[in-house]
Design an enzyme around this catalytic site. Structure first.
Site, PDB file in Angstrom:
ATOM      1  N   ASP A   1      18.225  29.015  44.219  1.00  0.00           N
ATOM      2  CA  ASP A   1      16.839  29.458  44.065  1.00  0.00           C
ATOM      3  C   ASP A   1      16.038  28.245  43.584  1.00  0.00           C
ATOM      4  O   ASP A   1      16.610  27.186  43.317  1.00  0.00           O
ATOM      5  CB  ASP A   1      16.759  30.601  43.029  1.00  0.00           C
ATOM      6  CG  ASP A   1      15.340  31.112  42.827  1.00  0.00           C
ATOM      7  OD1 ASP A   1      14.598  31.226  43.820  1.00  0.00           O
ATOM      8  OD2 ASP A   1      14.948  31.385  41.674  1.00  0.00           O
ATOM      9  N   SER A   2      14.735  28.442  43.415  1.00  0.00           N
ATOM     10  CA  SER A   2      13.889  27.345  42.931  1.00  0.00           C
ATOM     11  C   SER A   2      14.021  27.127  41.424  1.00  0.00           C
ATOM     12  O   SER A   2      13.592  26.110  40.903  1.00  0.00           O
ATOM     13  CB  SER A   2      12.427  27.661  43.249  1.00  0.00           C
ATOM     14  OG  SER A   2      12.075  28.892  42.635  1.00  0.00           O
TER      15      SER A   2
ATOM     16  N   TYR B   1       8.536  27.615  44.923  1.00  0.00           N
ATOM     17  CA  TYR B   1       8.658  27.740  46.380  1.00  0.00           C
ATOM     18  C   TYR B   1       7.523  28.628  46.929  1.00  0.00           C
ATOM     19  O   TYR B   1       7.134  28.524  48.074  1.00  0.00           O
ATOM     20  CB  TYR B   1       9.984  28.430  46.745  1.00  0.00           C
ATOM     21  CG  TYR B   1      11.232  27.568  46.724  1.00  0.00           C
ATOM     22  CD1 TYR B   1      11.217  26.249  46.306  1.00  0.00           C
ATOM     23  CD2 TYR B   1      12.450  28.118  47.155  1.00  0.00           C
ATOM     24  CE1 TYR B   1      12.394  25.496  46.296  1.00  0.00           C
ATOM     25  CE2 TYR B   1      13.619  27.375  47.154  1.00  0.00           C
ATOM     26  CZ  TYR B   1      13.588  26.069  46.724  1.00  0.00           C
ATOM     27  OH  TYR B   1      14.753  25.335  46.727  1.00  0.00           O
ATOM     28  N   GLY B   2       7.058  29.537  46.061  1.00  0.00           N
ATOM     29  CA  GLY B   2       6.205  30.643  46.506  1.00  0.00           C
ATOM     30  C   GLY B   2       4.916  30.264  47.200  1.00  0.00           C
ATOM     31  O   GLY B   2       4.419  31.013  48.037  1.00  0.00           O
TER      32      GLY B   2
ATOM     33  N   CYS C   1      16.817  33.901  46.629  1.00  0.00           N
ATOM     34  CA  CYS C   1      15.386  33.610  46.595  1.00  0.00           C
ATOM     35  C   CYS C   1      14.716  34.340  47.746  1.00  0.00           C
ATOM     36  O   CYS C   1      15.117  34.179  48.910  1.00  0.00           O
ATOM     37  CB  CYS C   1      15.194  32.105  46.742  1.00  0.00           C
ATOM     38  SG  CYS C   1      13.473  31.639  46.990  1.00  0.00           S
TER      39      CYS C   1
ATOM     40  N   THR D   1      11.599  33.959  48.813  1.00  0.00           N
ATOM     41  CA  THR D   1      10.758  33.065  49.602  1.00  0.00           C
ATOM     42  C   THR D   1      11.585  32.303  50.637  1.00  0.00           C
ATOM     43  O   THR D   1      11.208  32.220  51.809  1.00  0.00           O
ATOM     44  CB  THR D   1      10.033  32.068  48.661  1.00  0.00           C
ATOM     45  OG1 THR D   1       9.438  32.814  47.593  1.00  0.00           O
ATOM     46  CG2 THR D   1       8.986  31.284  49.388  1.00  0.00           C
TER      47      THR D   1
ATOM     48  N   GLU E   1       9.454  31.119  34.501  1.00  0.00           N
ATOM     49  CA  GLU E   1      10.028  29.785  34.223  1.00  0.00           C
ATOM     50  C   GLU E   1       9.653  29.305  32.812  1.00  0.00           C
ATOM     51  O   GLU E   1      10.362  28.514  32.210  1.00  0.00           O
ATOM     52  CB  GLU E   1       9.538  28.752  35.242  1.00  0.00           C
ATOM     53  CG  GLU E   1      10.089  28.943  36.647  1.00  0.00           C
ATOM     54  CD  GLU E   1      11.592  28.739  36.768  1.00  0.00           C
ATOM     55  OE1 GLU E   1      12.135  27.803  36.168  1.00  0.00           O
ATOM     56  OE2 GLU E   1      12.226  29.550  37.485  1.00  0.00           O
TER      57      GLU E   1
ATOM     58  N   CYS F   1      10.888  39.129  44.879  1.00  0.00           N
ATOM     59  CA  CYS F   1      11.121  37.777  44.357  1.00  0.00           C
ATOM     60  C   CYS F   1      12.154  37.933  43.250  1.00  0.00           C
ATOM     61  O   CYS F   1      12.045  38.837  42.410  1.00  0.00           O
ATOM     62  CB  CYS F   1       9.822  37.198  43.801  1.00  0.00           C
ATOM     63  SG  CYS F   1      10.051  35.721  42.785  1.00  0.00           S
ATOM     64  N   THR F   2      13.133  37.043  43.240  1.00  0.00           N
ATOM     65  CA  THR F   2      14.253  37.218  42.304  1.00  0.00           C
ATOM     66  C   THR F   2      13.885  36.899  40.854  1.00  0.00           C
ATOM     67  O   THR F   2      14.668  37.157  39.948  1.00  0.00           O
ATOM     68  CB  THR F   2      15.451  36.358  42.752  1.00  0.00           C
ATOM     69  OG1 THR F   2      14.992  35.002  42.912  1.00  0.00           O
ATOM     70  CG2 THR F   2      16.031  36.867  44.049  1.00  0.00           C
ATOM     71  N   HIS F   3      12.694  36.352  40.637  1.00  0.00           N
ATOM     72  CA  HIS F   3      12.234  36.173  39.249  1.00  0.00           C
ATOM     73  C   HIS F   3      11.792  37.512  38.646  1.00  0.00           C
ATOM     74  O   HIS F   3      11.747  37.655  37.426  1.00  0.00           O
ATOM     75  CB  HIS F   3      11.040  35.212  39.179  1.00  0.00           C
ATOM     76  CG  HIS F   3      11.398  33.757  39.298  1.00  0.00           C
ATOM     77  ND1 HIS F   3      11.770  33.170  40.480  1.00  0.00           N
ATOM     78  CD2 HIS F   3      11.418  32.762  38.357  1.00  0.00           C
ATOM     79  CE1 HIS F   3      11.996  31.876  40.268  1.00  0.00           C
ATOM     80  NE2 HIS F   3      11.797  31.607  38.994  1.00  0.00           N
TER      81      HIS F   3
HETATM   82  N1  DGL Z   1      12.660  33.336  43.033  1.00  0.00           N
HETATM   83  C1  DGL Z   1      11.986  32.950  44.211  1.00  0.00           C
HETATM   84  C2  DGL Z   1      11.729  34.082  45.139  1.00  0.00           C
HETATM   85  O1  DGL Z   1      12.546  34.993  45.119  1.00  0.00           O
HETATM   86  C3  DGL Z   1      11.045  31.786  44.198  1.00  0.00           C
HETATM   87  C4  DGL Z   1       9.813  31.863  43.359  1.00  0.00           C
HETATM   88  C5  DGL Z   1       9.053  30.558  43.439  1.00  0.00           C
HETATM   89  O2  DGL Z   1       9.668  29.504  43.371  1.00  0.00           O
HETATM   90  O3  DGL Z   1       7.826  30.617  43.616  1.00  0.00           O
HETATM   91  O4  DGL Z   1      10.833  34.116  45.915  1.00  0.00           O
END
Ligand code: DGL
Length: 269
Positions: free
Chosen positions: A10-11, A42-43, A73, A75, A153, A185-187
Protein backbone atom coordinates in the site's frame (compact mmCIF):
# COMPACT_ATOMS: atom_id res chain seq x y z
CA UNK A 1 2.67 -26.57 0.09
CA UNK A 2 4.65 -23.41 -0.58
CA UNK A 3 6.63 -21.74 2.20
CA UNK A 4 7.47 -18.61 0.23
CA UNK A 5 6.10 -15.32 1.60
CA UNK A 6 3.05 -13.33 0.52
CA UNK A 7 3.81 -9.75 -0.55
CA UNK A 8 1.40 -7.03 0.58
CA UNK A 9 1.62 -3.38 -0.45
CA UNK A 10 0.00 0.00 0.00
CA UNK A 11 1.09 3.64 -0.01
CA UNK A 12 1.40 3.74 3.78
CA UNK A 13 -0.33 2.48 6.92
CA UNK A 14 -3.68 1.67 5.26
CA UNK A 15 -2.60 -1.72 4.01
CA UNK A 16 -1.84 -2.73 7.60
CA UNK A 17 -5.61 -3.11 8.09
CA UNK A 18 -5.42 -5.83 5.43
CA UNK A 19 -2.21 -7.31 6.79
CA UNK A 20 -3.78 -7.64 10.26
CA UNK A 21 -6.69 -9.65 8.89
CA UNK A 22 -4.39 -11.85 6.81
CA UNK A 23 -2.08 -12.50 9.77
CA UNK A 24 -5.13 -13.45 11.87
CA UNK A 25 -6.67 -15.80 9.29
CA UNK A 26 -3.47 -17.30 7.89
CA UNK A 27 -1.42 -18.07 10.95
CA UNK A 28 1.46 -19.86 9.22
CA UNK A 29 2.08 -17.55 6.31
CA UNK A 30 5.26 -15.49 6.02
CA UNK A 31 4.36 -11.90 5.10
CA UNK A 32 6.33 -9.06 3.56
CA UNK A 33 4.78 -5.61 3.81
CA UNK A 34 5.79 -2.75 1.54
CA UNK A 35 4.65 0.74 2.50
CA UNK A 36 5.41 2.97 -0.45
CA UNK A 37 5.59 6.02 1.80
CA UNK A 38 7.76 7.94 -0.66
CA UNK A 39 4.86 8.02 -3.11
CA UNK A 40 2.09 8.65 -0.57
CA UNK A 41 -0.67 9.62 -1.26
CA UNK A 42 -1.74 7.41 -4.16
CA UNK A 43 -5.30 8.74 -4.00
CA UNK A 44 -4.84 11.94 -5.99
CA UNK A 45 -2.42 10.61 -8.63
CA UNK A 46 -3.28 9.88 -12.26
CA UNK A 47 -3.98 6.33 -13.40
CA UNK A 48 -0.81 6.43 -15.49
CA UNK A 49 1.27 7.31 -12.46
CA UNK A 50 -0.36 4.68 -10.26
CA UNK A 51 0.39 2.00 -12.85
CA UNK A 52 4.05 3.07 -12.99
CA UNK A 53 4.39 3.08 -9.19
CA UNK A 54 2.51 -0.20 -8.69
CA UNK A 55 4.77 -1.92 -11.24
CA UNK A 56 7.79 -0.96 -9.13
CA UNK A 57 6.13 -2.44 -6.04
CA UNK A 58 5.44 -5.69 -7.88
CA UNK A 59 9.04 -5.87 -9.15
CA UNK A 60 10.26 -5.45 -5.58
CA UNK A 61 8.22 -8.48 -4.53
CA UNK A 62 9.32 -10.55 -7.51
CA UNK A 63 12.92 -9.94 -6.43
CA UNK A 64 11.91 -11.16 -2.97
CA UNK A 65 10.59 -14.37 -4.56
CA UNK A 66 7.10 -14.13 -3.07
CA UNK A 67 4.44 -16.64 -4.13
CA UNK A 68 1.62 -14.13 -4.46
CA UNK A 69 1.00 -10.38 -4.22
CA UNK A 70 -1.86 -8.70 -2.38
CA UNK A 71 -2.65 -5.14 -3.43
CA UNK A 72 -3.78 -3.87 -0.05
CA UNK A 73 -4.77 -0.60 -1.62
CA UNK A 74 -8.04 0.41 -3.25
CA UNK A 75 -6.44 3.02 -5.48
CA UNK A 76 -3.84 0.67 -6.95
CA UNK A 77 -6.36 -2.16 -7.28
CA UNK A 78 -8.94 -0.12 -9.14
CA UNK A 79 -6.49 1.57 -11.47
CA UNK A 80 -3.62 -0.82 -12.03
CA UNK A 81 -4.56 -4.46 -11.45
CA UNK A 82 -5.29 -5.30 -15.09
CA UNK A 83 -1.99 -3.83 -16.31
CA UNK A 84 -0.08 -5.58 -13.51
CA UNK A 85 -1.60 -8.92 -14.39
CA UNK A 86 -0.81 -8.40 -18.07
CA UNK A 87 2.79 -7.49 -17.27
CA UNK A 88 3.78 -9.97 -14.55
CA UNK A 89 3.45 -13.71 -14.35
CA UNK A 90 2.60 -14.00 -10.66
CA UNK A 91 -0.79 -14.23 -8.88
CA UNK A 92 -1.96 -10.72 -7.93
CA UNK A 93 -5.07 -10.20 -5.82
CA UNK A 94 -6.63 -6.78 -5.25
CA UNK A 95 -9.31 -5.79 -2.75
CA UNK A 96 -12.28 -5.52 -5.14
CA UNK A 97 -12.90 -9.14 -6.21
CA UNK A 98 -12.74 -10.73 -2.71
CA UNK A 99 -15.12 -8.08 -1.40
CA UNK A 100 -17.66 -8.44 -4.19
CA UNK A 101 -17.49 -12.24 -4.06
CA UNK A 102 -18.33 -12.07 -0.34
CA UNK A 103 -21.08 -9.47 -0.42
CA UNK A 104 -22.90 -10.67 -3.51
CA UNK A 105 -24.11 -13.66 -1.50
CA UNK A 106 -25.69 -11.33 1.05
CA UNK A 107 -27.15 -8.64 -1.18
CA UNK A 108 -30.61 -8.61 -2.66
CA UNK A 109 -32.18 -6.73 -5.57
CA UNK A 110 -33.05 -3.15 -4.81
CA UNK A 111 -30.44 -2.64 -2.08
CA UNK A 112 -28.59 0.64 -1.86
CA UNK A 113 -24.83 0.42 -1.27
CA UNK A 114 -22.51 3.27 -0.33
CA UNK A 115 -18.87 3.41 -1.38
CA UNK A 116 -16.24 5.66 0.14
CA UNK A 117 -12.74 5.77 -1.32
CA UNK A 118 -9.98 8.02 -2.64
CA UNK A 119 -10.59 10.35 -5.56
CA UNK A 120 -8.71 8.06 -7.95
CA UNK A 121 -10.79 5.06 -6.96
CA UNK A 122 -14.12 6.88 -7.27
CA UNK A 123 -13.03 8.35 -10.62
CA UNK A 124 -12.22 4.84 -11.92
CA UNK A 125 -15.87 3.76 -11.28
CA UNK A 126 -14.45 0.26 -10.77
CA UNK A 127 -16.49 -0.58 -7.65
CA UNK A 128 -19.71 0.66 -9.18
CA UNK A 129 -19.20 -1.25 -12.44
CA UNK A 130 -18.19 -4.49 -10.75
CA UNK A 131 -20.98 -4.32 -8.19
CA UNK A 132 -23.65 -3.64 -10.81
CA UNK A 133 -22.29 -6.39 -13.03
CA UNK A 134 -22.40 -8.94 -10.20
CA UNK A 135 -25.54 -7.86 -8.38
CA UNK A 136 -28.40 -6.71 -10.58
CA UNK A 137 -30.73 -3.87 -9.59
CA UNK A 138 -28.71 -2.24 -6.88
CA UNK A 139 -28.25 1.46 -6.33
CA UNK A 140 -24.86 2.97 -5.55
CA UNK A 141 -23.90 6.18 -3.77
CA UNK A 142 -20.23 7.14 -4.27
CA UNK A 143 -18.32 9.50 -2.04
CA UNK A 144 -14.64 10.46 -2.36
CA UNK A 145 -12.99 11.21 1.01
CA UNK A 146 -9.58 12.65 0.05
CA UNK A 147 -8.69 13.92 3.53
CA UNK A 148 -9.00 10.60 5.34
CA UNK A 149 -5.87 8.77 4.16
CA UNK A 150 -3.56 11.74 4.97
CA UNK A 151 -5.24 12.04 8.38
CA UNK A 152 -4.69 8.35 9.05
CA UNK A 153 -1.00 8.71 8.15
CA UNK A 154 -0.82 11.43 10.84
CA UNK A 155 -2.49 9.15 13.35
CA UNK A 156 -5.52 11.47 13.47
CA UNK A 157 -8.08 8.71 13.73
CA UNK A 158 -9.99 9.44 16.91
CA UNK A 159 -9.70 13.20 17.49
CA UNK A 160 -12.29 15.92 16.87
CA UNK A 161 -10.92 16.73 13.45
CA UNK A 162 -11.52 13.10 12.45
CA UNK A 163 -15.06 13.23 13.86
CA UNK A 164 -15.99 16.46 12.05
CA UNK A 165 -14.44 15.30 8.80
CA UNK A 166 -16.26 11.98 8.87
CA UNK A 167 -19.51 13.77 9.72
CA UNK A 168 -19.15 15.88 6.60
CA UNK A 169 -18.23 12.93 4.37
CA UNK A 170 -21.14 10.84 5.65
CA UNK A 171 -23.77 13.44 4.73
CA UNK A 172 -24.71 11.89 1.37
CA UNK A 173 -25.60 8.62 3.16
CA UNK A 174 -27.79 10.02 5.93
CA UNK A 175 -31.48 9.05 5.54
CA UNK A 176 -30.68 7.22 2.31
CA UNK A 177 -31.37 3.75 3.64
CA UNK A 178 -28.08 2.25 2.55
CA UNK A 179 -27.67 -1.36 3.67
CA UNK A 180 -23.87 -1.47 3.29
CA UNK A 181 -20.96 0.93 3.21
CA UNK A 182 -17.84 -0.34 1.47
CA UNK A 183 -14.62 1.09 2.88
CA UNK A 184 -13.02 1.26 -0.55
CA UNK A 185 -9.72 2.62 0.76
CA UNK A 186 -7.74 0.46 3.16
CA UNK A 187 -6.96 3.43 5.41
CA UNK A 188 -10.64 3.81 6.27
CA UNK A 189 -11.15 0.86 8.66
CA UNK A 190 -9.08 2.97 11.07
CA UNK A 191 -12.11 5.29 11.27
CA UNK A 192 -14.67 2.52 11.52
CA UNK A 193 -15.95 3.41 14.98
CA UNK A 194 -16.57 7.06 14.08
CA UNK A 195 -18.26 6.04 10.83
CA UNK A 196 -20.45 3.67 12.82
CA UNK A 197 -21.44 6.53 15.16
CA UNK A 198 -22.57 8.56 12.16
CA UNK A 199 -24.42 5.82 10.28
CA UNK A 200 -25.80 3.74 13.14
CA UNK A 201 -25.89 -0.01 13.64
CA UNK A 202 -28.13 -0.95 10.72
CA UNK A 203 -25.48 -0.30 8.10
CA UNK A 204 -23.05 -3.12 7.42
CA UNK A 205 -19.62 -1.45 7.27
CA UNK A 206 -17.44 -3.53 4.98
CA UNK A 207 -13.75 -3.91 5.79
CA UNK A 208 -12.13 -5.18 2.60
CA UNK A 209 -9.22 -6.67 4.58
CA UNK A 210 -11.54 -9.20 6.21
CA UNK A 211 -12.92 -10.26 2.84
CA UNK A 212 -9.39 -10.47 1.44
CA UNK A 213 -8.22 -12.75 4.25
CA UNK A 214 -11.11 -15.21 3.74
CA UNK A 215 -10.66 -15.19 -0.02
CA UNK A 216 -6.91 -15.71 0.28
CA UNK A 217 -7.36 -18.67 2.58
CA UNK A 218 -9.55 -20.45 0.02
CA UNK A 219 -7.32 -19.38 -2.86
CA UNK A 220 -4.14 -20.78 -1.29
CA UNK A 221 -5.87 -24.04 -0.44
CA UNK A 222 -7.31 -24.43 -3.94
CA UNK A 223 -3.96 -23.73 -5.64
CA UNK A 224 -1.88 -25.84 -3.24
CA UNK A 225 0.05 -22.74 -2.15
CA UNK A 226 -0.55 -22.94 1.61
CA UNK A 227 2.30 -22.84 4.05
CA UNK A 228 1.67 -25.81 6.33
CA UNK A 229 4.72 -25.36 8.55
CA UNK A 230 3.78 -25.74 12.16
CA UNK A 231 4.89 -22.28 13.29
CA UNK A 232 3.67 -18.70 13.37
CA UNK A 233 4.61 -16.86 10.16
CA UNK A 234 6.81 -13.79 10.52
CA UNK A 235 6.22 -10.40 8.98
CA UNK A 236 8.91 -8.08 7.70
CA UNK A 237 8.34 -4.45 6.78
CA UNK A 238 9.88 -2.28 4.08
CA UNK A 239 9.31 1.43 3.50
CA UNK A 240 10.38 3.55 0.54
CA UNK A 241 10.83 6.55 2.88
CA UNK A 242 11.25 6.45 6.63
CA UNK A 243 11.02 10.19 7.34
CA UNK A 244 7.32 9.87 8.03
CA UNK A 245 4.85 8.93 10.74
CA UNK A 246 4.56 5.33 9.63
CA UNK A 247 6.52 3.86 12.54
CA UNK A 248 4.50 5.66 15.23
CA UNK A 249 1.12 4.97 13.62
CA UNK A 250 1.96 1.39 12.65
CA UNK A 251 3.08 0.47 16.15
CA UNK A 252 -0.37 1.58 17.41
CA UNK A 253 -2.28 -0.24 14.71
CA UNK A 254 -0.29 -3.46 15.08
CA UNK A 255 0.14 -3.13 18.85
CA UNK A 256 3.84 -3.73 18.35
CA UNK A 257 5.96 -1.21 20.29
CA UNK A 258 9.21 -2.49 18.80
CA UNK A 259 8.08 -2.40 15.17
CA UNK A 260 10.95 0.02 14.39
CA UNK A 261 13.46 -2.81 14.60
CA UNK A 262 11.62 -4.77 11.93
CA UNK A 263 11.42 -1.94 9.39
CA UNK A 264 13.95 -1.48 6.62
CA UNK A 265 14.24 1.31 4.08
CA UNK A 266 14.25 0.20 0.45
CA UNK A 267 14.73 1.92 -2.89
CA UNK A 268 12.34 0.60 -5.54
CA UNK A 269 13.24 3.11 -8.28
N1 DGL B 1 -4.87 2.91 1.18
C1 DGL B 1 -4.96 3.34 -0.16
C2 DGL B 1 -6.25 2.99 -0.80
O1 DGL B 1 -6.79 1.97 -0.40
C3 DGL B 1 -4.22 4.56 -0.62
C4 DGL B 1 -4.58 5.89 -0.03
C5 DGL B 1 -3.67 6.96 -0.58
O2 DGL B 1 -2.47 6.73 -0.67
O3 DGL B 1 -4.19 8.02 -0.96
O4 DGL B 1 -6.74 3.60 -1.70
Amino acid sequence: MDTRAIGIFDSGVGGLTVLLEIAKALYNEELIYLGDTKNFPYGDKSKENIIKIAKKCVKFFIDKNVKLIVIACGTATTQAIEELRETFNIPIIGIVTPTIEAIKKQTINGEKIGIIATEGTIRSKKWEKELKYNIPNIEIINQACPLLAPMAEQGWIVNNVAKETIKEYMKPFINQNISKLILGCTHYPLFKEIIREELGNDVDIINTGEKMANYLKEYLKEKGLENNMNKRGECSYFLTDIECNFIKVASNILQEPDIKEKIRKINIE
